[in-house]
Design an enzyme around this catalytic site. Structure first.
Site, PDB file in Angstrom:
ATOM      1  CD  GLU A 115     -47.203  30.803 106.819  1.00 30.70           C
ATOM      2  OE1 GLU A 115     -48.093  30.318 107.608  1.00 30.70           O
ATOM      3  OE2 GLU A 115     -47.314  29.641 106.043  1.00 30.70           O
ATOM      4  CG  HIS A 231     -56.445  30.128 106.557  1.00 29.75           C
ATOM      5  ND1 HIS A 231     -57.065  31.059 105.603  1.00 29.75           N
ATOM      6  CD2 HIS A 231     -55.966  29.417 106.913  1.00 29.75           C
ATOM      7  CE1 HIS A 231     -55.720  30.842 105.294  1.00 29.75           C
ATOM      8  NE2 HIS A 231     -54.566  30.357 106.302  1.00 29.75           N
ATOM      9  NE  ARG A 276     -53.356  31.304 109.802  1.00 37.05           N
ATOM     10  CZ  ARG A 276     -53.240  29.957 109.203  1.00 37.05           C
ATOM     11  NH1 ARG A 276     -53.531  29.249 109.925  1.00 37.05           N
ATOM     12  NH2 ARG A 276     -52.134  29.889 108.038  1.00 37.05           N
ATOM     13  CG  HIS A 335     -57.182  26.354 109.442  1.00 44.34           C
ATOM     14  ND1 HIS A 335     -57.467  25.861 107.434  1.00 44.34           N
ATOM     15  CD2 HIS A 335     -56.182  26.532 109.376  1.00 44.34           C
ATOM     16  CE1 HIS A 335     -55.727  25.272 107.498  1.00 44.34           C
ATOM     17  NE2 HIS A 335     -54.903  26.049 108.019  1.00 44.34           N
ATOM     18  NE  ARG A 370     -53.416  26.549 113.414  1.00 45.70           N
ATOM     19  CZ  ARG A 370     -52.880  26.037 112.223  1.00 45.70           C
ATOM     20  NH1 ARG A 370     -51.225  26.471 112.425  1.00 45.70           N
ATOM     21  NH2 ARG A 370     -53.322  26.921 111.396  1.00 45.70           N
TER      22      ARG A 370
END
Length: 506
Positions: A115, A231, A276, A335, A370
């Site tokens: 990811e 997100h 992100r 998110h 995060r």
């Protein structure tokens, strides 16, 4: 109101963090309170990606820690990150032993996926995109079978109970329209995040930051509330909350494009796997410019979509969109809340008797941004630590103070607040927008003084206005640079302890 005494931890929240804490609190009697049946209305069950941990021969906890620190943009706590990543394999094995059906490789080991912002493939998944519900289902079964745990599935947290020194002694719970005061030696807040404060969110709309607001009212320290992760690939089909297109799709090669078919972040193979916040801003900009934003998985996944990503496939088909043939329209959605109630590795907050764990807590492992799939790891790993600490907490004696129950926010006021948060406290912020949002919150406060969603929103927006730089998930178009020195935001207020309101001795 009625009062009961419980000789063990009182845990507010039935997600992964709360249930992990409950299982580890035994043999101490443990009461879990959740406003909805287990597996409903919690972000844990909606998580698609999986659990990040160093599980392969090519990976190490130190590498995982380095990636976590890099994503956190200077604000992670090194000790907390080491504790989290060192606990990674043990936590995944604990979840598997409880029955979580992680995907396995040909040798029987944990299958891992890549990811964004991870230097190694280290995300343990379940059925492609079903990790959250599968893992939580295993914990729910264990909780229901545990003799030391009682669950109230229709209880809503309305207030914290303190004694005259400020120590937390319990909570006021609403059940079936009636209030009950539950006194307990330890209260664990596992109330989830604040995504429901936003009109565009991927989280349950009921998550309004109320645990954070109550902790702040009680005098607990709040850490870095301005840092909200958006997100980049929430599915934009007019549904509230927005369905999520997991980051694992981009890990498999899906690409972000505009309406003309041009790549949003460039044509490099890994361009869409940046952190992100970078990807979310690219999607936001494309939409703001009228070019639109789409996730194109036709070549990368194609006909395998129903088997490899069944949750995303079902969400698309329900909206009349076949992702095997058509790019998925996406938009950034609130998110995850990196900030929250300042808490240690065992969940202890700045207030005696009060613990916090999961998304409502800020333990220092996420910093300003995060790292993908670290949240389920944190919920389980630190949930276990918190449960053990709360289970060992002694009750003591103290005279409790009359708790004040906050009013609810009217539906139309909550709608206005959510729109203002998405429009002004979202992916890109500036002083003018933040000031507009805070002015609305001031008006709402006059209409419903003490309403918890307004307090939570003001903590986020106020801290965002004060942070005159861009860092991680917080981007100011009027202050686009990052300061050389990373600093935390720490907010607290003195608890209001009225001697005249002291009630009977505990």
């Amino acid at each position: 109101m009625n009062r009961i005494r419980h000789d063990g931890p009182l845990i507010i929240g039935g997600g992964l963090a709360g249930l992990s804490a409950a299982l580890e609190a035994g043999p101490r009697p443990t009461l879990v309170v959740t406003p909805a049946p287990l597996l409903q209305a919690c972000s844990s069950a909606w998580a698609q990606g999986g659990v990040a941990a160093a599980l392969s021969a090519e990976d190490q906890p130190a590498l995982h820690a380095a990636d976590t620190a890099s994503a956190g943009a200077g604000l992670v706590d090194p000790e907390a990150v080491r504790a989290l990543t060192d606990d990674g394999r043990q936590t995944v094995e604990w979840l598997a032993a409880l029955g979580a059906p992680f995907d396995r490789d040909a040798d029987g080991g944990f299958a891992v996926s890549l990811e964004a912002a991870h230097s190694k493939a280290r995300v343990a998944r379940v059925g492609g995109d079903g990790a959250g519900r599968a893992i939580l289902s295993a914990l729910v079964a264990s909780v229901r079978a545990a003799p030391h745990i009682e669950v109230w599935e229709n209880g809503r947290l309305r207030a914290l109970v303190q004694d005259a020194t400020g120590r937390v002694r319990g909570a006021v719970i609403e059940r079936d329209g009636r209030l009950v005061e539950v006194l307990a030696p330890a209260v664990v807040l596992a109330t989830g995040g604040a995504g429901g404060l936003y009109a565009r969110t991927t989280t349950p709309a009921a998550l309004l930051g109320e645990g954070m607001a109550l902790a702040w009212l009680a005098g607990a320290e709040i850490l870095d509330p301005e840092f909200v992760q958006f997100h980049p690939t929430a599915i934009d089909v007019g549904v509230d909350p927005m369905p999520l297109a997991t980051e694992a799709l981009r890990g498999e090669g899906a690409r972000l494009i505009d309406a003309h078919g041009d790549f949003l972040l460039g044509d490099a193979p890994d361009a869409d796997l940046k952190a992100r916040d970078i990807v979310a801003r690219a999607v936001h900009q494309a939409r703001a410019e009228g070019r639109g934003a789409y996730l194109d998985a036709r070549a990368a996944v194609g006909a395998h979509f129903p088997d490899e990503f069944p949750a995303v496939f079902a969400a698309c088909m329900h909206a009349g969109l076949d992702p095997r043939e058509t790019p998925i329209p996406v938009a950034p959605g609130a998110h995850y809340h990196m900030g929250g109630i300042a808490a240690g590795l065992d969940g202890r907050t700045s207030l005696p008797g009060l613990f916090a764990v999961g998304e409502c807590a800020a333990t220092g492992v996420h910093g300003a941004n995060r790292l993908a799939s670290n949240s389920l790891l944190e919920a389980a790993a630190f949930g276990r630590r918190t449960g053990r600490a709360a289970g060992a907490e002694a009750g003591g004696e103290g005279r409790v103070v009359q708790a004040v129950v906050a009013p609810d926010l009217a539906p139309e006021a909550l709608t206005a607040l959510r729109v203002a948060m998405s429009d002004n406290v979202g992916v890109v912020r500036d002083a003018a927008g933040l000031t507009r949002a805070l002015a609305l919150m001031e008006r709402l406060e006059q209409e419903a003084r003490g309403a918890l969603p307004v307090i939570a929103a003001r903590l986020i927006a106020g801290a965002a206005l004060e942070r005159r730089e861009s860092r991680g998930g917080h981007y100011r178009s009027d202050y686009p640079d990052t300061d050389a020195d990373a600093r935390h935001t720490r907010l607290s207020r003195a608890p209001v302890v009225a001697p005249a309101a002291v009630l009977a001795a505990e």
